[in-house]
Scaffold this motif. Structure first.
Motif, PDB file in Angstrom:
ATOM      1  N   LEU A   1       0.837  -1.210   0.000  1.00  0.00           N
ATOM      2  CA  LEU A   1       0.000   0.000   0.000  1.00  0.00           C
ATOM      3  C   LEU A   1       0.868   1.254   0.000  1.00  0.00           C
ATOM      4  O   LEU A   1       0.577   2.235  -0.686  1.00  0.00           O
ATOM      5  N   GLU A   2       1.960   1.209   0.752  1.00  0.00           N
ATOM      6  CA  GLU A   2       2.844   2.377   0.833  1.00  0.00           C
ATOM      7  C   GLU A   2       3.569   2.626  -0.485  1.00  0.00           C
ATOM      8  O   GLU A   2       3.750   3.776  -0.894  1.00  0.00           O
ATOM      9  N   ALA A   3       3.947   1.540  -1.146  1.00  0.00           N
ATOM     10  CA  ALA A   3       4.649   1.678  -2.427  1.00  0.00           C
ATOM     11  C   ALA A   3       3.743   2.380  -3.442  1.00  0.00           C
ATOM     12  O   ALA A   3       4.160   3.300  -4.159  1.00  0.00           O
ATOM     13  N   GLU A   4       2.476   1.965  -3.441  1.00  0.00           N
ATOM     14  CA  GLU A   4       1.475   2.561  -4.331  1.00  0.00           C
ATOM     15  C   GLU A   4       1.284   4.040  -3.994  1.00  0.00           C
ATOM     16  O   GLU A   4       1.179   4.890  -4.879  1.00  0.00           O
ATOM     17  N   PHE A   5       1.236   4.307  -2.695  1.00  0.00           N
ATOM     18  CA  PHE A   5       1.015   5.681  -2.211  1.00  0.00           C
ATOM     19  C   PHE A   5       2.172   6.585  -2.644  1.00  0.00           C
ATOM     20  O   PHE A   5       1.963   7.677  -3.181  1.00  0.00           O
ATOM     21  N   VAL A   6       3.401   6.092  -2.456  1.00  0.00           N
ATOM     22  CA  VAL A   6       4.580   6.899  -2.810  1.00  0.00           C
ATOM     23  C   VAL A   6       4.608   7.158  -4.326  1.00  0.00           C
ATOM     24  O   VAL A   6       4.896   8.272  -4.773  1.00  0.00           O
ATOM     25  N   ALA A   7       4.234   6.142  -5.093  1.00  0.00           N
ATOM     26  CA  ALA A   7       4.187   6.336  -6.557  1.00  0.00           C
ATOM     27  C   ALA A   7       3.147   7.403  -6.906  1.00  0.00           C
ATOM     28  O   ALA A   7       3.362   8.240  -7.791  1.00  0.00           O
ATOM     29  N   GLY A   8       2.027   7.371  -6.186  1.00  0.00           N
ATOM     30  CA  GLY A   8       0.978   8.368  -6.396  1.00  0.00           C
ATOM     31  C   GLY A   8       1.463   9.769  -6.065  1.00  0.00           C
ATOM     32  O   GLY A   8       1.204  10.732  -6.798  1.00  0.00           O
ATOM     33  N   ILE A   9       2.218   9.864  -4.961  1.00  0.00           N
ATOM     34  CA  ILE A   9       2.752  11.164  -4.544  1.00  0.00           C
ATOM     35  C   ILE A   9       3.706  11.712  -5.617  1.00  0.00           C
ATOM     36  O   ILE A   9       3.672  12.901  -5.951  1.00  0.00           O
ATOM     37  N   GLU A  10       4.541  10.832  -6.141  1.00  0.00           N
ATOM     38  CA  GLU A  10       5.499  11.269  -7.183  1.00  0.00           C
ATOM     39  C   GLU A  10       4.755  11.861  -8.381  1.00  0.00           C
ATOM     40  O   GLU A  10       5.145  12.883  -8.935  1.00  0.00           O
ATOM     41  N   LYS A  11       3.674  11.199  -8.767  1.00  0.00           N
ATOM     42  CA  LYS A  11       2.884  11.685  -9.909  1.00  0.00           C
ATOM     43  C   LYS A  11       2.210  13.027  -9.556  1.00  0.00           C
ATOM     44  O   LYS A  11       2.224  13.969 -10.350  1.00  0.00           O
ATOM     45  N   LEU A  12       1.657  13.065  -8.354  1.00  0.00           N
ATOM     46  CA  LEU A  12       0.984  14.296  -7.910  1.00  0.00           C
ATOM     47  C   LEU A  12       1.955  15.477  -7.935  1.00  0.00           C
ATOM     48  O   LEU A  12       1.595  16.598  -8.323  1.00  0.00           O
ATOM     49  N   LYS A  13       3.209  15.196  -7.543  1.00  0.00           N
ATOM     50  CA  LYS A  13       4.211  16.273  -7.466  1.00  0.00           C
ATOM     51  C   LYS A  13       4.624  16.805  -8.835  1.00  0.00           C
ATOM     52  O   LYS A  13       5.308  17.823  -8.920  1.00  0.00           O
ATOM     53  N   THR A  14       4.200  16.144  -9.897  1.00  0.00           N
ATOM     54  CA  THR A  14       4.501  16.689 -11.234  1.00  0.00           C
ATOM     55  C   THR A  14       3.545  17.839 -11.566  1.00  0.00           C
ATOM     56  O   THR A  14       3.733  18.551 -12.543  1.00  0.00           O
ATOM     57  N   LEU A  15       2.494  17.971 -10.752  1.00  0.00           N
ATOM     58  CA  LEU A  15       1.529  19.048 -10.995  1.00  0.00           C
ATOM     59  C   LEU A  15       1.905  20.299 -10.207  1.00  0.00           C
ATOM     60  O   LEU A  15       2.786  20.263  -9.346  1.00  0.00           O
ATOM     61  N   THR A  16       1.201  21.387 -10.492  1.00  0.00           N
ATOM     62  CA  THR A  16       1.489  22.639  -9.796  1.00  0.00           C
ATOM     63  C   THR A  16       0.602  22.762  -8.566  1.00  0.00           C
ATOM     64  O   THR A  16      -0.621  22.639  -8.663  1.00  0.00           O
ATOM     65  N   PHE A  17       1.229  22.988  -7.422  1.00  0.00           N
ATOM     66  CA  PHE A  17       0.478  23.232  -6.180  1.00  0.00           C
ATOM     67  C   PHE A  17       0.328  24.743  -6.012  1.00  0.00           C
ATOM     68  O   PHE A  17       1.284  25.498  -6.225  1.00  0.00           O
ATOM     69  N   ILE A  18      -0.853  25.161  -5.614  1.00  0.00           N
ATOM     70  CA  ILE A  18      -1.096  26.602  -5.487  1.00  0.00           C
ATOM     71  C   ILE A  18      -1.775  26.945  -4.155  1.00  0.00           C
ATOM     72  O   ILE A  18      -2.369  26.081  -3.515  1.00  0.00           O
TER      73      ILE A  18
END
Ligand code: GDP
Ligand code: IMO
Ligand code: MG
Length: 423
Positions: free
Chosen positions: A185-202
Motif C-alpha cells: 500500500l505504501e509503495a502505491e502511495f509513494v508512486a501516487g505522490i510522485e505523480k501528484l508532485k509533477t503538478l502545480t500546487f497553489i
C-alpha cells in the motif's frame, strides 16, 4: 460577481459531471470544492465515456483551468490513475490542472479505517464507498491531517509515518479482521505522490480571488448531493463534507457575496446508493424499470442504485438550503414509457400531513403522499429543443417549477454532451 455554483440536490449521481462539461466553455476556471474519490462524475462525448473522481469535469476542454480546491480530499493512488487515463486520451493537463496546497491527503490507512469502521457497524453500516473519506475528514477536523502542501517539505515522510502509526493503533481498536499488506500500500502511495508532485500546487484561495478581481469567471463543481451533506443530509447516512452551497465558500476560500447563480441538478426521479432512509424508494417493477433504463449503477463502486419517484419535499428542502436560482432536470428520457408518474408532494408524518423534511425520515415515521401525472411514450433522446418535448413532460416540468418557484433551465435527455436542451 464571477462565481457560479453547480451542485446535486438529491443523494448524488444527478449528472453533475455531464453538465459541468457542457457548461465549461462559458467559464475560465472550474473548481471542485469538496469530497474526494467517493465521487464518480461521468462525461460522454465523441463516442467516449470518462469517469472522473477527483479531477474537475472541465478538464477535457482546452480553454479552462481546473482547480482542485482546499475542501477536497485527494487519494494520490486514485489520482494517479485518473491522470493516466487523461494521458491515454492525450489530454494535456500539466498547465491547466492546479492543486490546492490546503487539500488533505487520503492515506492508505484512512481507507483501512473506513473498511474497519464499516465492518464493525454490521447492518448499521453507512454504505460508504470505502475510499477513506470519513477518516480523512476526521483527521482534518481533528487537526492531524496531511495536506498537499506538506509534500513540499523535506519531512513529509516523517509526518506520514507518525499518522500511519496512529492509524494502525486505531485499527487494533476495531475488533474486525481487515487483511492488508502495508508495504504494498505504501509503495502505491509513494508512486501516487510522485505523480501528484509533477503538478502545480497553489494557494488556491489566492489564485481564485485574484482571478475574480481580474474579471475571470469561475464555476464551482460540487460532489455528492445535498441529502448527503454532513449537516443537512440524512445523518448519519451521509458523507463527511458540506456538499451544499456553503461548502463552496469554505472549500475554495470564496466569500458568499461573490456567488451569483446556484445551479441545482436533479434527476426526474430519485436514486440513492448506500444505506439510509429514502421515503419514495420503490421495490416494484417501476423501480426496476428506472434502474434498468437509467443504468443505475454507481460510477465509483458499481453498486446498484436504489430508485424511486421524485420527492418534491426533499427537493424543496435542498433548494432552500442552497439558494438555488436555476434548476436542471436530468434523465427525463428514462421516464418515457411510464403510463403514470408520481411525485411526492407531502409526507404523512405521525398521523399528520406535512410538507417539510422532518428530523426523522425513516420509513416507520414517513409515508409519502403522491400527486399523479400522465406519462409520455415518446423517445426523447434525439430531441434538441424544448418545443419538441411531449406535452405531458412539459406539464411535469411546469408543476416542478410552480412548486419550487425556480425555473428549470436545462432538460437533459441522454448521457451525451449533445443530449442537452436549454430552455
Ligand atoms: P454525477 O456523479 O452527478 O456526475 O453523476 P454520475 O455520472 O455518477 O451518474 C449519472 C449517470 O447518468 C451517468 O451514467 C451519466 O452518463 C448518465 N446521465 C447523465 N445525464 C443523463 C440523461 O439525461 N439521461 C440518461 N439516460 N443518462 C444520463
Ligand atoms: P457523486 O459526486 C452517490 C454515498 C455513499 C454512502 C455515503 C457515504 O458521484 O454524486 P463516503 O464514501 O462518502 O463515506 O460514503 O455517501 N456517496 C455517494 N453517493 N454519489 C456520490 O458522489 C457519492 N459519494 C458518496 O454511497 O452512502
Ligand atoms: Mg456519481
Amino acid at each position: 460577481m464571477a462565481v457560479d455554483l453547480l451542485l446535486g440536490l438529491q443523494w448524488g449521481d444527478e449528472g453533475k459531471g455531464k453538465i459541468v462539461d457542457v457548461l465549461t466553455k462559458e467559464y475560465d476556471i472550474i473548481a471542485r470544492f469538496q469530497g474526494g474519490p467517493n465521487a464518480g462524475h461521468t462525461l460522454i462525448f465523441d463516442g467516449n465515456k470518462h469517469v472522473l473522481h477527483t479531477i474537475p469535469s472541465g478538464i477535457f476542454h482546452k480553454t479552462a483551468t481546473n482547480v482542485v480546491g482546499n475542501g477536497v480530499v485527494i487519494d494520490p493512488v486514485i489520482f494517479k490513475k485518473e491522470l493516466e487515463n487523461l494521458d491515454v486520451h492525450q489530454i494535456n493537463y500539466t498547465s491547466k490542472l492546479l492543486i490546492s496546497r490546503k487539500a488533505h491527503l487520503i492515506l492508505p490507512t484512512h481507507r483501512l479505517l473506513d473498511a474497519a469502521s464499516e465492518t464493525s457497524k454490521g447492518k448499521a453500516k453507512i454504505g460508504s464507498t470505502l475510499k477513506g473519506i470519513g477518516p480523512t475528514y476526521m483527521d482534518k477536523t481533528g487537526r492531524n491531517g496531511m495536506r498537499v502542501g506538506d509534500l513540499e517539505l523535506d519531512n513529509w515522510k516523517e509526518k506520514y509515518d507518525i499518522l500511519t502509526e496512529k492509524h494502525l493503533k486505531m485499527l487494533d481498536f476495531f475488533d474486525v479482521d481487515i487483511q492488508f499488506d502495508l508495504k504494498e500500500l505504501e509503495a502505491e502511495f509513494v508512486a501516487g505522490i510522485e505523480k501528484l508532485k509533477t503538478l502545480t500546487f497553489i494557494d488556491s484561495e489566492e489564485f481564485l480571488n485574484t482571478a475574480i478581481k481580474e474579471g475571470k469567471t469561475i464555476l464551482a463543481e460540487g460532489a455528492q448531493g445535498s441529502l448527503l451533506d454532513i449537516d443537512f443530509g440524512t445523518y448519519p447516512f451521509v458523507t463527511s463534507s458540506n456538499t451544499t452551497a456553503a461548502g463552496a465558500c469554505t472549500g475554495l476560500g470564496i466569500a458568499p457575496n461573490r456567488i451569483k447563480e446556484v445551479f441545482g441538478i436533479f434527476k426526474a426521479y430519485t436514486t440513492r446508493v448506500g444505506s439510509g432512509p429514502f421515503p419514495t424508494e420503490l421495490f416494484d417493477k417501476d423501480g426496476e424499470t428506472m434502474a434498468k433504463v437509467g443504468h443505475e449503477f454507481g460510477a465509483t463502486t458499481g453498486r446498484p442504485r436504489r430508485c424511486g419517484w421524485l420527492d418534491l419535499v426533499a427537493l424543496k428542502y435542498a433548494i432552500q438550503v442552497n439558494g438555488v436560482t436555476q434548476l436542471m432536470m436530468m434523465k427525463g428520457d428514462v421516464l418515457s414509457g411510464f403510463d403514470t408518474l408520481k411525485v411526492c408532494t407531502s409526507y404523512k408524518y405521525k398521523g399528520e400531513e406535512i410538507s417539510h423534511l422532518p428530523y426523522n425520515i425513516e420509513p416507520e415515521n414517513i409515508t409519502p403522499i403522491y400527486t399523479e401525472f400522465k406519462g409520455w411514450s415518446n423517445d426523447l433522446t434525439s430531441m434538441t429543443s424544448s418545443e419538441e418535448l411531449p406535452k405531458n413532460l412539459l406539464e411535469y416540468i411546469s408543476f416542478i417549477e410552480k412548486e419550487t418557484e425556480v425555473p428549470v433551465k436545462i432538460v437533459s435527455v441522454g448521457p451525451d454532451r449533445k443530449q442537452t436542451i436549454n430552455r
